[in-house]
Scaffold this active site. Structure first.
Site, PDB file in Angstrom:
ATOM      1  N   GLU A  12      -3.606  -1.594 -12.150  1.00 20.84           N
ATOM      2  CA  GLU A  12      -4.304  -1.238 -13.388  1.00 20.84           C
ATOM      3  C   GLU A  12      -4.727   0.235 -13.428  1.00 20.84           C
ATOM      4  OE1 GLU A  12      -5.971  -5.640 -14.668  1.00 20.84           O
ATOM      5  OE2 GLU A  12      -7.167  -4.478 -13.243  1.00 20.84           O
ATOM      6  N   GLY A  78      -5.769 -12.864 -19.860  1.00 19.70           N
ATOM      7  CA  GLY A  78      -5.102 -14.055 -20.368  1.00 19.70           C
ATOM      8  C   GLY A  78      -5.474 -14.238 -21.839  1.00 19.70           C
ATOM      9  N   MET A 172     -11.629 -11.382 -15.563  1.00 15.68           N
ATOM     10  CA  MET A 172     -12.527 -11.665 -14.444  1.00 15.68           C
ATOM     11  C   MET A 172     -13.519 -10.532 -14.132  1.00 15.68           C
ATOM     12  SD  MET A 172      -9.766 -13.684 -12.004  1.00 15.68           S
ATOM     13  CE  MET A 172     -10.986 -14.338 -10.887  1.00 15.68           C
ATOM     14  N   GLU A 173     -13.632  -9.544 -15.021  1.00 19.47           N
ATOM     15  CA  GLU A 173     -14.544  -8.412 -14.723  1.00 19.47           C
ATOM     16  C   GLU A 173     -15.340  -7.880 -15.910  1.00 19.47           C
ATOM     17  OE1 GLU A 173     -11.126  -8.101 -14.104  1.00 19.47           O
ATOM     18  OE2 GLU A 173     -11.234  -8.788 -12.019  1.00 19.47           O
ATOM     19  N   ASP A 196      -0.633 -13.081 -19.863  1.00 24.42           N
ATOM     20  CA  ASP A 196      -0.317 -14.521 -19.766  1.00 24.42           C
ATOM     21  C   ASP A 196      -1.143 -15.270 -20.808  1.00 24.42           C
ATOM     22  OD1 ASP A 196      -2.420 -13.809 -17.395  1.00 24.42           O
ATOM     23  OD2 ASP A 196      -2.933 -15.700 -18.367  1.00 24.42           O
TER      24      ASP A 196
HETATM   25  N1  ADE Z   1      -6.445 -11.951 -16.041  1.00 29.75           N
HETATM   26  C1  ADE Z   1      -5.204 -12.052 -16.548  1.00 29.75           C
HETATM   27  N2  ADE Z   1      -4.891 -13.329 -16.776  1.00 29.75           N
HETATM   28  C2  ADE Z   1      -5.948 -14.066 -16.408  1.00 29.75           C
HETATM   29  C3  ADE Z   1      -6.226 -15.449 -16.385  1.00 29.75           C
HETATM   30  N3  ADE Z   1      -5.321 -16.349 -16.808  1.00 29.75           N
HETATM   31  N4  ADE Z   1      -7.422 -15.860 -15.909  1.00 29.75           N
HETATM   32  C4  ADE Z   1      -8.330 -14.959 -15.481  1.00 29.75           C
HETATM   33  N5  ADE Z   1      -8.119 -13.644 -15.474  1.00 29.75           N
HETATM   34  C5  ADE Z   1      -6.940 -13.191 -15.935  1.00 29.75           C
END
Ligand code: ADE
Length: 231
Positions: A12, A78, A172-173, A196
């Site tokens: 990143e 995501g 996640m951050e 995703d």
């Molecule tokens: N970052 C990218 N895709 C993610 C996901 N599916 N869950 C958590 N963090 C992510």
């Protein structure tokens, strides 16, 4: 101006280091910080490692130790909203922690006493992002981004998150960086490109698109830098 740009993973921030080219590396508290001098401005770049605790430490260090006055986060996420596809860019208007749960005491998900469910991102930085998007003819979406210490790869969990937080994307951050910056009165901006759909195929999609989506996000942040330092 001292500007912080952070990601969570090496992929990143690599496009940023490649773009700026010349930097000094400072190791502090078990993490590397890459310090760039850009037209008389200091830009501190770092990846935090994954998760809310790591990203809190790095955001806090960039502000408290390096003296950064604004913080930009670049990375992947995501998709929660079905409108978001791999490679789409989404900027957070506000953020929440989807895994913060003291609902047993009657509180809403994402809430703790003396806190709030949502942390608002800086309106001026979002405006700059929208200007950059329209100048470059990029389709920049905005929405609520939620954060948890969990890679979501399950449609049931994703749908619960969508319904509970009205979220567009998850990662996640972002929310932990948001709590840190708001507590320290530092304007912040969280940008993510979709890697995703947070469903059963998420881990495969993430592996396939991490690098390309991370670069889409980093390139956009690079385009914002000039406007931010001249602001
Ligand atoms: N970052 C990218 N895709 C993610 C996901 N599916 N869950 C958590 N963090 C992510």
């Amino acid at each position: 101006m001292k500007l912080a740009i952070m990601g969570a993973m090496p992929e990143e921030i690599e496009p940023l280091l490649e773009f700026f080219g010349k930097y000094e590396t400072v190791n502090y508290a078990n993490n590397n910080y890459y310090v760039v001098n850009h037209k008389g401005n200091e830009i501190v770049i770092a990846y935090s490692k994954i998760g809310k605790v790591n990203s809190t430490i790095i955001a806090c260090t960039m502000i408290q130790k390096f003296g950064c006055e604004k913080l930009l986060f670049s990375g992947v996420a995501g998709a929660v909203s079905p409108d978001l596809k791999v490679g789409d860019l989404v900027v957070a208007t506000k953020l929440a922690q989807h895994d913060l749960d003291i609902s047993a005491f009657g509180h809403p998900y994402g809430f703790v006493p003396e806190g709030s469910v949502y942390e608002e991102a800086d309106a001026k930085l979002i405006e700059i992002a929208k200007d950059v998007a329209s100048e470059k003819n990029i389709d920049l979406k905005d929405g609520i981004i939620v954060t948890g210490d969990q890679f979501v790869c399950d449609s049931e969990r994703k749908n619960w998150i969508a319904k509970t937080f009205d979220a567009s994307a998850l990662e996640m951050e972002g929310a932990s960086v948001a709590v840190t910056c708001n507590a320290l009165n530092i304007p912040f901006f969280i940008l993510r490109a979709i890697s995703d759909a947070a469903d059963m195929d998420a881990s495969f999609s993430f592996d396939e698109f991490l690098e390309t989506s991370a670069k889409i996000s980093a390139d956009f942040v690079i385009a914002m830098v000039e406007k931010i330092i001249n602001d």
